[in-house]
Structure formats: structure tokens, C-alpha cells
Design an enzyme around this catalytic site. Structure first.
Site, mmCIF file in Angstrom:
data_model
loop_
_atom_site.group_PDB
_atom_site.id
_atom_site.type_symbol
_atom_site.label_atom_id
_atom_site.label_comp_id
_atom_site.label_asym_id
_atom_site.label_seq_id
_atom_site.Cartn_x
_atom_site.Cartn_y
_atom_site.Cartn_z
ATOM 1 N N GLU A 40 0.854 -1.195 0.000
ATOM 2 C CA GLU A 40 0.000 0.000 0.000
ATOM 3 C C GLU A 40 0.885 1.238 0.000
ATOM 4 O O GLU A 40 1.701 1.420 0.896
ATOM 5 C CB GLU A 40 -0.897 -0.003 1.239
ATOM 6 N N LYS A 129 -10.694 -2.125 7.532
ATOM 7 C CA LYS A 129 -9.491 -1.785 8.283
ATOM 8 C C LYS A 129 -9.912 -1.270 9.660
ATOM 9 O O LYS A 129 -10.620 -0.266 9.765
ATOM 10 C CB LYS A 129 -8.713 -0.707 7.519
#
Length: 209
Positions: A40, A129
Site C-alpha cells: 500500500e 481496516k
């Protein structure tokens, strides 16, 4: 390639924030050598979109690159067009989730409370998340007791000493930031060698029975 399955199998989403753009390929190469394939790149990093494009072009299917710290739908669209296969946000923004799904990418919105987590999942989030993960593994267990259908990715303060505890608590994986890739350190050959070793250790810990 099934991106969602690959993320779940990897169990680690490595967060790269504020590294010098000139070093991005070396860092990703070191991580890849250590077995880490889900990366990411946060959009609040310098030249983030260019780095996403560069990593995508260089590594192809060997690495799944996504965009993090995505705050709105247009940023999500720009990141996906640059090559991002998944979009991570710190909060629940339904327009960002919709845009991500419209373009066929994996949506990972950030949430904390049970209400936020369920809202994010029902809005189309593929993985939620849990940020910050500072309440520890018991919080993950407590969330999953009434919401076992929701894949959770705790992020924040997780490293090789506690990642296995989060996996055993029911998380499908963990977001790992500065404990793995620390932009404050000098990036040289020694750093890259140690990064590969740390990646290998993290994977071993994440996959312990």
C-alpha cells in the site's frame, strides 16, 4: 488473479508512507524478496500516483499494489487509473467505496466502532481496516463475536511480536507500517538487506499455527 483472495492469503498489507520516490523500486524489491507481495502506497506521500504506476509497471502480477490514505472518490479513481488494485481509507466514505467498486478494485475502508464497521461492510467494503488497533486482540475478538462475517484488517502498532496474536484473534490479516518500512531510516544496501529479513520474519509469525 483474485486480488481479494491474494490479500487474505498474504495476511500482510505493507504500508509505505513518505519514502523518497527514487527508492520505491528498491524497497518493493526487498519486500518481494522477503515474500511480501501486497503493498500500500499512501496518497499523502510525494509523487504517490507516479510510484503506484512505477511499481505496477515494474513488478506486474508479482506485486499487488494499492493506494492508502484515500479520502475521496476522485482520489480513488486517480489511484486506480494509476494501477492501484485496492483502495484503503482511514474512515468510512461511501462515495469512495462506490467509486472503488465501480472500477473493479478492492475496497478497504477504515472504521473503529461496531456501528462504523458494519456500515462500511454494508456499503460495499470488501475488508474493513480496524484503525487504530490500539485496543488489542481482545477488541478484534469482541467485534467478531456478533459480526463474524466481516473480514477485519487491524492496523496500527502491529509488528512481528504481536501479529500472530491478531491473526489468532480472527483478523484476516494486518496492516504493517513503520515497524517494517520506516521512511526515517537511511535507505541503503544494509537497510534493504534487513528489510528482506524483517519481511521473512513477519510472514513466519503471521502464518504460525
Amino acid at each position: 488473479m483474485n486480488i481479494l483472495s491474494s490479500i487474505q492469503e498474504q495476511k500482510i498489507v505493507t504500508i509505505i508512507r513518505n519514502v523518497p520516490p527514487r527508492d520505491i523500486l528498491k524497497i518493493v524489491s526487498a519486500l518481494s524478496e522477503g515474500g511480501i507481495s501486497v503493498i500500500e502506497i499512501t496518497l499523502n506521500s510525494p509523487n504517490a500516483l507516479s510510484m503506484i504506476s512505477e511499481v505496477t509497471a515494474q513488478f506486474g502480477d508479482k506485486v499487488i499494489v494499492g493506494a492508502g490514505t484515500v479520502l475521496d472518490s476522485e482520489s480513488a479513481r486517480a489511484a486506480i487509473l494509476a494501477g492501484a488494485k485496492f483502495i484503503v481509507s482511514p474512515t468510512v466514505d461511501e462515495e469512495t467505496i462506490k467509486m472503488t467498486k465501480r472500477y473493479g478494485a478492492i475496497s478497504i475502508p477504515g472504521a473503529f466502532t461496531p456501528t462504523e464497521i458494519l456500515k462500511a461492510y454494508e456499503a460495499g467494503g470488501d475488508i474493513i481496516k480496524v484503525f487504530p488497533a490500539s485496543l488489542g486482540t481482545s477488541y478484534i475478538k469482541n467485534i467478531l463475536a456478533p459480526l463474524p462475517q466481516i473480514p477485519l484488517l487491524p492496523t496500527g502498532g502491529i509488528d512481528e511480536t504481536n501479529i500472530n496474536q491478531f491473526i489468532k484473534a480472527g483478523a484476516i490479516g494486518c496492516g504493517i507500517g513503520s515497524s517494517l518500512v520506516n521512511a526515517d531510516e537511511k535507505i541503503n544496501e544494509e537497510y534493504l538487506t534487513q528489510l528482506t529479513k524483517k519481511a521473512k520474519r513477519l510472514l513466519i509469525e503471521a502464518n504460525k499455527g
